[in-house]
Motif scaffolding. Sequence first.
Motif, PDB file in Angstrom:
ATOM      1  N   GLU B 214      -4.768  -8.571 -13.654  1.00  0.00           N
ATOM      2  CA  GLU B 214      -5.485  -7.307 -13.827  1.00  0.00           C
ATOM      3  C   GLU B 214      -5.931  -7.137 -15.282  1.00  0.00           C
ATOM      4  O   GLU B 214      -7.033  -6.654 -15.551  1.00  0.00           O
ATOM      5  CB  GLU B 214      -4.617  -6.126 -13.389  1.00  0.00           C
ATOM      6  N   GLY B 224      -7.627  -2.331  -5.176  1.00  0.00           N
ATOM      7  CA  GLY B 224      -7.397  -1.025  -4.584  1.00  0.00           C
ATOM      8  C   GLY B 224      -6.117  -0.417  -5.132  1.00  0.00           C
ATOM      9  O   GLY B 224      -5.518  -0.939  -6.072  1.00  0.00           O
ATOM     10  N   ARG B 225      -5.705   0.698  -4.532  1.00  0.00           N
ATOM     11  CA  ARG B 225      -4.456   1.327  -4.998  1.00  0.00           C
ATOM     12  C   ARG B 225      -3.242   0.504  -4.588  1.00  0.00           C
ATOM     13  O   ARG B 225      -2.245   0.455  -5.295  1.00  0.00           O
ATOM     14  CB  ARG B 225      -4.322   2.731  -4.389  1.00  0.00           C
ATOM     15  N   HIS B 226      -3.341  -0.149  -3.413  1.00  0.00           N
ATOM     16  CA  HIS B 226      -2.175  -0.842  -2.864  1.00  0.00           C
ATOM     17  C   HIS B 226      -2.344  -2.352  -2.808  1.00  0.00           C
ATOM     18  O   HIS B 226      -1.376  -3.071  -2.595  1.00  0.00           O
ATOM     19  CB  HIS B 226      -1.881  -0.322  -1.455  1.00  0.00           C
ATOM     20  N   ARG B 246       0.507  -4.714  -3.928  1.00  0.00           N
ATOM     21  CA  ARG B 246       0.989  -4.329  -5.273  1.00  0.00           C
ATOM     22  C   ARG B 246       2.495  -4.045  -5.241  1.00  0.00           C
ATOM     23  O   ARG B 246       3.205  -4.339  -6.183  1.00  0.00           O
ATOM     24  CB  ARG B 246       0.244  -3.084  -5.762  1.00  0.00           C
ATOM     25  N   GLU B 258      -0.119   4.021   4.431  1.00  0.00           N
ATOM     26  CA  GLU B 258      -1.218   3.953   3.452  1.00  0.00           C
ATOM     27  C   GLU B 258      -1.583   2.514   3.128  1.00  0.00           C
ATOM     28  O   GLU B 258      -2.753   2.172   2.980  1.00  0.00           O
ATOM     29  CB  GLU B 258      -0.812   4.673   2.162  1.00  0.00           C
ATOM     30  N   GLU B 259      -0.559   1.681   3.003  1.00  0.00           N
ATOM     31  CA  GLU B 259      -0.814   0.270   2.687  1.00  0.00           C
ATOM     32  C   GLU B 259      -1.569  -0.418   3.824  1.00  0.00           C
ATOM     33  O   GLU B 259      -2.463  -1.221   3.588  1.00  0.00           O
ATOM     34  CB  GLU B 259       0.508  -0.452   2.399  1.00  0.00           C
ATOM     35  N   GLU B 262      -5.292   0.776   3.801  1.00  0.00           N
ATOM     36  CA  GLU B 262      -6.110   0.147   2.762  1.00  0.00           C
ATOM     37  C   GLU B 262      -6.271  -1.346   3.012  1.00  0.00           C
ATOM     38  O   GLU B 262      -7.327  -1.928   2.735  1.00  0.00           O
ATOM     39  CB  GLU B 262      -5.525   0.392   1.369  1.00  0.00           C
ATOM     40  N   ARG B 354     -11.650   2.094  -3.173  1.00  0.00           N
ATOM     41  CA  ARG B 354     -11.048   3.097  -4.060  1.00  0.00           C
ATOM     42  C   ARG B 354     -10.838   4.417  -3.315  1.00  0.00           C
ATOM     43  O   ARG B 354      -9.888   5.133  -3.567  1.00  0.00           O
ATOM     44  CB  ARG B 354     -11.947   3.325  -5.285  1.00  0.00           C
ATOM     45  N   THR B 356     -10.087   4.670  -0.265  1.00  0.00           N
ATOM     46  CA  THR B 356      -9.031   4.424   0.716  1.00  0.00           C
ATOM     47  C   THR B 356      -9.343   5.041   2.077  1.00  0.00           C
ATOM     48  O   THR B 356      -8.462   5.302   2.882  1.00  0.00           O
ATOM     49  CB  THR B 356      -7.650   4.907   0.202  1.00  0.00           C
TER      50      THR B 356
END
Lengths: 361, 361
Positions: B214, B224-226, B246, B258-259, B262, B354, B356
């Motif tokens: 990163e 993404g977030r996850h 992540r 959520e994971e 995404e 992003r 999600t």
Amino acid sequence: MRLYADDRSAPARHEMTEPAGRVDLDSGSRLRWDALAGEWVVMAAHRLKRPFSGVTSVCPLCPGTGAECEIPGGAYDVAVFDNRYPALGAPGPRGAPPAAPEPFTDVPAAGVCEVVSFGSAHNTTLAEQPVRRVRTVIEAWADRTRALNSRPDVAQVVCFENHGAAVGASLAHPHGQIYGYPFVPPLLARGRDAARRARRAGGCLFCDTVAAEEVAAVRVVLAGRHWIAMVPYAARWPFEVHLFARRHVPDLPALDEEERAELALVYRSVLRRFAAVAETPLPYMALWAQAPARGGREADHLHARLFSTHGVDGRVKRLAAGELGTGAWVSEADPEAAAAALRAAIPSDRADVRRTAKHDR
Amino acid sequence: MRLYADDRSAPARHEMTEPAGRVDLDSGSRLRWDALAGEWVVMAAHRLKRPFSGVTSVCPLCPGTGAECEIPGGAYDVAVFDNRYPALGAPGPRGAPPAAPEPFTDVPAAGVCEVVSFGSAHNTTLAEQPVRRVRTVIEAWADRTRALNSRPDVAQVVCFENHGAAVGASLAHPHGQIYGYPFVPPLLARGRDAARRARRAGGCLFCDTVAAEEVAAVRVVLAGRHWIAMVPYAARWPFEVHLFARRHVPDLPALDEEERAELALVYRSVLRRFAAVAETPLPYMALWAQAPARGGREADHLHARLFSTHGVDGRVKRLAAGELGTGAWVSEADPEAAAAALRAAIPSDRADVRRTAKHDR
């Protein structure tokens, strides 16, 4: 460039050496450390520019005079020269890459890549050459192995051949290659580790395998006084042969005269079987597993590995996500049936090897 | 046979289970121990009899009623069923093969092979499906991973896909596979060993890689977030993407809502990039590296590996004697250029991830 003559009784071996001020070709390659696999990967994206069959009208391995010609002059027997598009090699003094690299390590890809032309004739194969030519190829392999092993940037010499357009050979002219790797390639390293563990336990994995296979007999293709060729027990390819020296020798330079003479016969016989076993000659890959340049050479046991991705019926073993992504091999080989087919392909050759063909020395 | 519906809010997940007296298919395969490589090889010569595209006129994954039909009834979303031509599987109670086998050991190839159909539509690809369908595939992978991990003869579950005739997919209908291997496949085992060594030193090889990549940014395809998708530092294939969770999670069943949501977006986005980056959609292979069924699961870090043997210009990475015989990989990949090309292939997708995509849950 070095030339090796079939007539080894001639007063001088017709040999040309590099100019004194020879500069190693810069391959432009880097080694990047694959931390997950624990392996070096040779990064050589620039190699996509190398010529493929048909791109140039002139064969660089045929004797001639043009700019594409690698071997100036007339007919020759065996020639070894630097690969013009090497995957390995960096200018300047180079040693080995670090033994325990951190993630995100990259270093210049030291080492050396050579090409071995099996003769000046274009439309032929090594299998079709007389035994004395195969013998000259063996001399060239042994000579270059000895020479490259003395380089500080070479950890492992591998003599190999990709035969046939189907396996990506970019030149039709009969030839092989020699790589001086700056690291020990992973598959050879794992074989070595297994051999060392066996040696600590008091045996030799290779000597024991030869003894057991000779008793089992079902996977033996060809057995001579000094060499034995067999399909490996857990064969991965439709046709696959391991060719073991019976004597526990580390590499090609360590072979004596008798062993070299019989090897020429046996090696050619295996190639002829690959050419005869199917309707069309099998494409194949062949390589020598030798001791590394330095360190722990006593556990190594010289052998060749020959294999074809193609079977008798034109079916090709394709590698899919299983093999390539996880390493778990699903083999469609039938080792015992493959050995029987290879034995039957040229029945008369077996006796030839037993005679060890004195006339061919 | 199990069916998974896109509509997970429906009162019952439309699911069919095997009959109570289910008997495992006998694959007829054996495991033979390759002592030199230190690996099991699945010997499955009889698999050459399996059907190839065009051999049968009826697609077994299309809904229907014929003898070839695997999924009776009408349209469906995702179906998982036993592979009719399995590479693995033996009848009767089976445990794991011996951990330290002697040379010349062979045992029945226990384990399980399943097929995952990505839907009843024939002329499409997973990349072309709506995100909710990819989400359903993830549910199926996670559900089957959990179920197969409980079998005593399964050491490692691998969900994978061979996409495109060019990489040997024998059925055109969009589908993947799930193998429950009776041993941990060698490449996954080596990655695990590296991860365990790093863990003993106080870090996670995967978490550290994500953090470093990163910062470097040049090989990141999608963040993404996850999830984060990137071309590996020492990429071996013209296009190759590692997709890391992540969070330090061992496997697909451990992912939270959520994971998973995404992941459906990110996974599809990587597939869409593979389809868009070249003039014609790239064939590809994809697989999940998950924790083994038992033992040392805490070091594992869930990730997918996706790669294509094909480059943008139609050039194919061919494996020759170097790679196949010695394991030394000469890569023609340019990891940073490949990442840039994959980023540019579908610029708008990045923002989608992003967000999600709440509407897709």
